[in-house]
Motif scaffolding. Structure first.
Motif, short mmCIF file in Angstrom:
data_model
loop_
_atom_site.label_atom_id
_atom_site.label_comp_id
_atom_site.label_asym_id
_atom_site.label_seq_id
_atom_site.Cartn_x
_atom_site.Cartn_y
_atom_site.Cartn_z
N MET A 191 -35.08 37.67 62.70
CA MET A 191 -33.99 37.46 63.64
C MET A 191 -32.95 36.50 63.08
O MET A 191 -31.76 36.61 63.32
CB MET A 191 -34.54 36.93 64.97
CG MET A 191 -35.22 37.99 65.80
SD MET A 191 -35.47 37.41 67.48
CE MET A 191 -36.78 36.26 67.25
N LEU A 192 -33.44 35.52 62.33
CA LEU A 192 -32.57 34.47 61.84
C LEU A 192 -31.75 34.92 60.63
O LEU A 192 -30.53 34.79 60.60
CB LEU A 192 -33.46 33.27 61.45
CG LEU A 192 -32.86 31.89 61.60
CD1 LEU A 192 -32.30 31.70 63.00
CD2 LEU A 192 -33.96 30.85 61.34
N LEU A 226 -26.61 33.27 65.19
CA LEU A 226 -27.70 33.34 66.16
C LEU A 226 -27.15 33.16 67.57
O LEU A 226 -27.53 33.87 68.50
CB LEU A 226 -28.74 32.25 65.83
CG LEU A 226 -29.94 32.20 66.77
CD1 LEU A 226 -30.75 33.48 66.68
CD2 LEU A 226 -30.82 30.99 66.44
N ASP A 260 -25.65 36.30 68.63
CA ASP A 260 -26.66 37.28 69.04
C ASP A 260 -27.11 37.01 70.46
O ASP A 260 -27.25 37.92 71.27
CB ASP A 260 -27.87 37.22 68.09
CG ASP A 260 -27.56 37.88 66.74
OD1 ASP A 260 -26.66 38.74 66.72
OD2 ASP A 260 -28.21 37.51 65.74
N MET A 279 -26.68 39.48 73.71
CA MET A 279 -27.80 39.97 74.51
C MET A 279 -27.62 39.60 75.97
O MET A 279 -27.93 40.39 76.86
CB MET A 279 -29.12 39.40 73.97
CG MET A 279 -29.50 40.03 72.65
SD MET A 279 -29.58 41.82 72.78
CE MET A 279 -29.15 42.30 71.12
N THR A 334 -34.63 40.19 74.92
CA THR A 334 -34.20 40.02 73.54
C THR A 334 -33.49 38.68 73.35
O THR A 334 -33.63 38.02 72.33
CB THR A 334 -33.29 41.18 73.13
OG1 THR A 334 -33.91 42.41 73.52
CG2 THR A 334 -33.05 41.20 71.64
N GLU A 355 -36.06 36.24 72.87
CA GLU A 355 -36.62 36.37 71.51
C GLU A 355 -35.75 35.60 70.52
O GLU A 355 -36.24 34.81 69.71
CB GLU A 355 -36.64 37.84 71.09
CG GLU A 355 -37.63 38.69 71.85
CD GLU A 355 -38.97 38.78 71.12
OE1 GLU A 355 -39.21 37.90 70.25
OE2 GLU A 355 -39.75 39.69 71.42
N PHE A 356 -34.45 35.86 70.62
CA PHE A 356 -33.53 35.18 69.72
C PHE A 356 -33.58 33.68 69.94
O PHE A 356 -33.57 32.88 68.99
CB PHE A 356 -32.09 35.69 69.92
CG PHE A 356 -31.76 36.91 69.11
CD1 PHE A 356 -31.87 36.89 67.73
CD2 PHE A 356 -31.32 38.07 69.72
CE1 PHE A 356 -31.57 38.01 66.98
CE2 PHE A 356 -31.00 39.20 68.97
CZ PHE A 356 -31.13 39.17 67.60
N SER A 393 -35.90 31.94 70.78
CA SER A 393 -37.12 31.31 70.28
C SER A 393 -36.95 30.79 68.85
O SER A 393 -37.73 29.95 68.40
CB SER A 393 -38.29 32.30 70.35
OG SER A 393 -38.11 33.29 69.35
N VAL A 394 -35.94 31.30 68.14
CA VAL A 394 -35.77 30.79 66.76
C VAL A 394 -34.65 29.76 66.66
O VAL A 394 -34.28 29.35 65.56
CB VAL A 394 -35.53 31.95 65.76
CG1 VAL A 394 -36.77 32.80 65.64
CG2 VAL A 394 -34.33 32.78 66.14
N ASP A 410 -35.74 26.81 64.73
CA ASP A 410 -35.78 27.10 63.29
C ASP A 410 -34.38 26.97 62.69
O ASP A 410 -34.18 26.36 61.64
CB ASP A 410 -36.27 28.54 63.04
CG ASP A 410 -37.70 28.73 63.51
OD1 ASP A 410 -38.29 27.73 63.97
OD2 ASP A 410 -38.20 29.87 63.44
N ALA A 411 -33.41 27.60 63.37
CA ALA A 411 -32.04 27.59 62.86
C ALA A 411 -31.50 26.17 62.82
O ALA A 411 -30.81 25.76 61.88
CB ALA A 411 -31.17 28.47 63.75
N GLU A 453 -33.14 24.24 59.97
CA GLU A 453 -32.63 24.74 58.71
C GLU A 453 -31.24 24.15 58.42
O GLU A 453 -30.94 23.71 57.32
CB GLU A 453 -32.55 26.25 58.86
CG GLU A 453 -32.17 27.07 57.69
CD GLU A 453 -32.13 28.55 58.08
OE1 GLU A 453 -32.92 29.32 57.56
OE2 GLU A 453 -31.28 28.91 58.94
#
Lengths: 131, 982
Positions: free
Chosen positions: A48-49, B937, B940, B944, B952, B955-956, B958-959, B962-963, B966
């Motif tokens: 996804m990322l 992200l 996205d 959605m 969805t 779902e997106f 959830s990261v 992470d983003a 990063e």
């Protein structure tokens, strides 16, 4: 035709040893945008990322295996992500898995142990890049 | 003998009549009653019994003298019946002759002596007897009556038949007339003076009467709706008043309710006295014709609109493409003038070449469309033909050089110095054909040959110039040649794959030549090469080319040239008047040596041309050889070489070899420059940069500060809304040393105009608020009101490249226009012309210490994944990434945590609208600081949520951590590097 340097590849593999080998092979092929995940769950988040152009994915992993990952990916409501080509890496050729994978439109199969040539062929075929 | 009478015997039934006549006459002649009775009886028997056997017989009665006695004689010719008749008369006559004499039958004759006391046979008596004998019988009278009656009857019948016939004819014609009237596809109606219908035809009934009933006797209002009826009645009244025919177009509803457009003709009908008794009207249904007319009008309007749209589209497309191209080309041009490494210079060159190529494609398409639309204008201006050819060759030389092709220009010096025509189109033709030639040639070379074919320069008459582009390329078959000048065609599809191109080039060339009254074609042998040529007529403007100085006593030595190059150079020199010319070490076989070449000269050469070609003819050692020759050593030398080769042989080399470098000329050498070089060597001319074409280092100016400029009315006001264009203009003006103010639109510009005194306005055409034309109008109006005689020069900047653009500008009150992409040289020329008083204010920039761009770049900064974080994003605003940019990014990172929390909370609590807004905001800010993947992200998630796909979105979401991680991992050390430095 994309440039190999711009191609994003995600490798989902639980064994670090194999991940390292794959990373070396891909680097040799001048792939510079490589990301790694240790199971289908992390693989999906990374997908996804980073929105990879191609995913190499092991089948036997815990807790989320390759078939489960592919199932989830293909049903995702964003075509750009859901249609990402996925190549399975596996040491067995269990028929049930092959059939399942086929139904989920897997893009290719690679049987371990893998070689540079195998990767080259898959990338050339799927991404239409001359290596 | 006296003829009494001849009594015809019509038939047996006439016996009584005849008996009576004979009896009466006999008695009158004096016979006794008995005698008379006997005659009568005898004749009545004859007639009764025999008349049926003879036809057309008649009894002739005569009085005849036989001797002294008078006799009554009867004669009858009854043929075979004569004997029988005679028998009857024997009893009463004296003599009877039956007429039977042998074979011949004569008439029967009987006679009787008249009585002694017979009356006198005078005329009166005889007439009476004749009357008696010839009196018509009742029978005859009856028959006559009957005949008359019959005649009468017959006549009557005739009459009746005629009448019947006439009547029939009459009704047939009426029927026919009625039929025609009814069949007419127009409605016909007659109305009496009171407006009542007297007659209508079928069409009228069909059209207007719903039930088809007769409307005779009814009024107009019984047939039509009130409004229409009123109008028609008014027309009728007008006819009754004026007695003149009226035509009108009326929309009337038919019986089926549908409206039809009808053309009405109304006319008066008069009686014999001339009084109007009725009003007739004929209506024609013109609905279809009307509809068709409307369609035609619409179609024409549509076609006109389409043509207009197309023209507008072309203008827009031209504009839309040229604006960004302006950015690309101008910036790479500016970039090229900064200190760059060889690599970087190569890259800027590629950028410019690519941009050039793209512009060519775009121009091709635009040109083609313009030609198709008949909108391509050919200019007629005086220009330097040789310069156009040679400067075009300069553009092409690098391409030929890249492919290691020979590239030669061979110009006939008899060409006029200047001609009237369209230099840009000729350049376009040459570029197009020569580009193709270079493209399709892998080995050998390409040559321009230009010569006069017709007329002489300086003669004042039209001349024809033939341009040939000769290549040693793949050539063309006869079939390929045929298709070559058609649009969208290349020799074959495989070449199009290999070499690219729009396939429009040659088709455009052909049209251009046609537009310039010339012709174009190609001669070719497949595999050997092609000669593309075109011939154009020109009006010469001025004399033929001649050197400015006398070169007749010059001695020139050429070293290292190929056969064709040497030929051309020798001819150039010869045409310039140079009498002595030696060539050495050429490709001539066997190559003459230097000594041999010098031997051909009467003394040491005044000038040596040396061709420098990598790997060919002249090497350093051969130059050293040259330097050692007394006659050559220390002589002025001109090196000729392709661009790339010039640097391989430097002045230093030559100095070492005892050679005096006068200049370096790039190949293909220009005719005038060759002459100029000789003149310089003879000491008759000063060397000038223009003549050599050497590129001098660009001068960079420093602009005065804006207040000084305002005070001198030397500042430039720029009205431009596009940011890229603003940057370009800002950079260009700064480099050229002009102070300026930039306004985002006409309205802002007008405010600035009121505040300061400017020396020049540069304005875009299309801007929000107030466009360039409105701005110009406002300024001109203000000047008129002020009436101090001062006018601000206004130059438009436009990406519109249509031929009418210039006129538009002038009409609007502007002083000129510059086309985007802006060419630096032209821009500078315009500015210098419009703002001469600003030139003194600018200063030449002292070249600073050379900085290696690699070193200037921030070194030691941690490597970045530009997909996660791309610092280049901030460069527009901050310039090269520096501490302030780093601070800005860190600020952004600091605000991120609470915003992300806000987003996840909103999602968890199903506040979708809030979540969406936060995601949207983060997408925007993220992408502007260069946090690419994070911004993606957010995009996205927003997509959605917009699509109501919450699963969805989650779902997106959830990261997000992470983003975030990063991003932080990349940004923090990178920014720290910059912040630490300060």
């Amino acid at each position: 035709m994309p440039n190999i340097e711009d191609v994003r590849i995600l490798v989902i593999e639980d064994e670090e040893f194999i991940r390292t080998i794959i990373f070396q092979i891909l680097s040799k092929l001048r792939v510079s945008k490589i990301s790694e995940a240790v199971d289908g769950g992390e693989g999906f988040r990374k997908t996804m990322l980073m929105k990879p152009d191609l995913i190499f994915c092991d089948i036997h992993m815990e807790p989320v295996n390759g078939i489960q990952f592919l199932t989830k990916l293909r049903s995702f409501n964003k075509p750009e992500i859901a249609n990402t080509p996925v190549v399975f890496l596996t040491s067995d050729t269990q028929e049930s898995n092959v059939m399942k994978a086929k139904k989920l439109k897997v893009s290719g199969y690679m049987v371990k142990p893998v070689s540079v040539n195998d990767f080259k062929k898959q990338i050339t075929r799927i991404l239409k890049i001359d290596l | 003998m006296i003829n009494l009478a001849t009594i015809p015997i019509p038939g047996p039934e006439s016996f009584a009549e005849i008996r009576g006549k004979i009896f009466s006459v006999s008695r009158n002649l004096g016979y006794s009653e008995v005698e008379a009775g006997r005659f009568a009886t005898a004749w009545s028997l004859i007639i009764r019994d025999h008349a049926g056997n003879f036809k057309d017989a008649a009894i002739a009665l005569e009085l005849s003298a036989v001797g002294a006695e008078e006799h009554l004689v009867f004669r009858l010719d009854a043929g075979e019946a004569n004997a029988a008749c005679a028998r009857q008369l024997i009893h009463c006559c004296d003599t009877v002759d039956a007429g039977n004499h042998g074979d011949a039958f004569g008439p029967m004759v009987a006679s009787k002596k008249l009585p002694p006391l017979h009356p006198a046979l005078n005329d009166a008596f005889l007439d009476v007897q004749r009357d008696i004998l010839t009196a018509k019988s009742i029978f005859e009278l009856t028959a006559e009556l009957a005949r008359k009656n019959q005649e009468l009857e017959d006549h009557q019948e005739d009459l009746e038949r005629t009448i019947a016939e006439r009547t029939a004819k009459l009704s047939e014609s009426e029927m026919r007339f009625k039929g025609v009237v009814n069949q007419l596809p127009v409605s016909i109606a007659l109305k009496d003076r009171a407006g009542r219908y007297e007659l209508i035809n079928d069409s009228f009934r069909k059209w207007f009467v719903a039930d088809g009933s007769d409307v005779v006797g009814k009024q107009t209002s019984d047939v039509y709706p009130k409004e229409v009826a009123d109008h028609l009645v008014a027309l009728d009244r007008k006819i009754l008043e004026t007695g003149e025919l009226i035509e009108d177009e009326v929309i009337e509803p038919f019986a089926d309710g549908e409206d039809h457009t009808l053309l009405i003709t109304k006319f008066p009908i008069r009686d014999e006295k001339g009084d109007i008794v009725s009003v007739g009207s004929v209506e024609t249904d013109i609905s279809e014709r009307k509809a068709m007319e409307m369609e035609l009008v619409t179609a024409r309007e549509e076609a006109e609109q389409a043509a207009k749209t197309k023209a507008e589209f072309l203008a827009t497309m031209s504009h839309e493409i040229r604006t960004p191209m302006n950015g690309v080309m101008s910036m790479s041009e500016i970039l090229d003038q900064t200190k760059l490494t060889a690599d970087q210079r190569g890259m800027t060159k590629t950028i410019r070449q690519s941009a050039d190529a793209l512009l060519t494609v775009i121009n091709d398409i635009l040109d083609f469309s313009k030609i198709e639309a008949g909108k391509l204008d050919i200019e007629r201006i005086s220009f330097d033909l040789v310069d156009v050819i040679e400067s075009t060759a300069d553009l092409l030389a690098p391409r030929a050089e890249e492919k290691s092709l020979d590239f030669l220009v061979d110009i006939d010096p008899k060409l006029p110095n200047k001609v009237i025509g369209d230099p840009n189109r000729i350049r376009q033709l040459l570029l197009n054909l020569a580009s193709n030639a270079i493209k399709f040639t892998e080995e050998g070379g390409v040559e321009f040959r230009v010569r006069l074919t017709d007329g002489a320069a300086g003669g004042g008459q039209s001349v024809t110039v033939r341009f040939e582009i000769v290549d040693t390329g793949i050539g063309l078959t006869e079939e390929q040649r045929g298709k070559l000048f058609q649009a969208f065609t290349q020799a074959d599809t495989s070449t199009s794959r290999k070499f690219g191109g729009t396939g429009l080039g040659l088709s455009i060339c052909k049209r251009l030549c046609e537009l310039m009254d010339g012709e174009i074609d190609v001669d070719s042998v497949p595999g050997e090469g092609s000669v593309f040529w075109f011939e154009l007529p020109f009006e010469p403007d001025g004399e033929p080319l001649v050197p400015e100085h006398d070169l007749s006593d010059a001695r020139v030595l050429l070293v290292g040239y190929g056969r064709r190059e040497a030929e051309v150079l020798v001819r150039y020199l010869g045409d310039g008047g140079v009498a002595e010319c030696g060539t050495a070490l050429t490709a001539f076989s066997p190559a003459p040596s230097i000594e041999e070449a010098l031997g051909n000269l009467s003394a040491a050469p005044d000038l040596v041309f040396i061709n420098v070609k990598p790997g060919l003819h002249v090497s350093r050692s051969s130059i050293a050889q040259l330097g050692e020759i007394d006659a050559v050593g220390g002589r002025p030398v001109v090196l000729t070489a392709f661009h790339g080769a010039v640097s391989s042989l430097t002045v230093g080399d030559l100095k070492r070899e005892h050679m005096a470098l006068q200049a370096t000329l790039t190949c293909p050498v220009r005719l005038r420059r060759v002459w100029h070089m000789v003149a310089v060597a003879l000491g008759r001319a000063e060397i000038n940069d223009d003549a050599i074409g050497q590129e001098s280092e660009p001068v960079v100016y420093v602009a005065p500060d804006i207040d000084t400029a305002h005070a001198h009315e030397a500042a430039i006001l720029v009205a431009e809304d596009n940011e890229t264009n603003q940057i370009v203009i800002r950079r260009l003006l700064s480099r050229l040393g002009f102070a300026f103010d930039i306004a985002n639109n006409g309205a802002e510009a007008l405010v600035l105009y009121d505040k300061h005194s400017y020396g020049l306005l540069l304005t875009d055409f299309h801007m929000p608020e107030m466009d360039g034309f409105e701005l110009t109008a406002a300024i001109r109006a203000a000047e008129a009101a002020r009436s101090d005689g001062k006018t601000l020069p206004i130059v438009a900047l436009t990406a519109d490249a249509l031929p009418q653009t210039e006129q538009q500008c002038l009409d609007a009150g502007m002083n000129g226009y510059l086309r985007k992409p802006i060419e630096m040289a032209r821009f500078e020329a315009v500015l210098e012309a419009q703002l001469p008083h600003a030139l003194a204010l600018r200063k030449i920039e002292e070249p600073g210490p050379e900085i290696d761009p690699e070193e200037a770049a921030p070194s030691g900064a941690p490597a970045l994944d530009p997909e996660v974080f791309d610092p280049a994003q901030l460069e527009d605003a901050f310039g090269p990434f520096d501490a302030s940019a780093a601070e800005f990014v860190m600020d952004f990172l600091g605000t991120l945590e609470p915003r992300v929390a806000e987003l996840t909370d909103a999602l968890e609590q199903s506040r979708h609208k809030d979540a969406r807004d936060v995601a949207h905001a983060l997408k925007g800010s993220g992408s502007s600081v260069g946090a690419k993947r994070f911004a993606d992200l957010m995009g996205d998630i927003q997509d959605m949520l917009d699509a109501d796909d919450l699963a969805t979105a989650a779902e997106f979401a959830s990261v997000i951590p992470d983003a975030h991680d990063e991003l932080r991992a990349q940004v923090e050390p990178f920014c720290a590097h910059f912040l630490r430095g300060n």
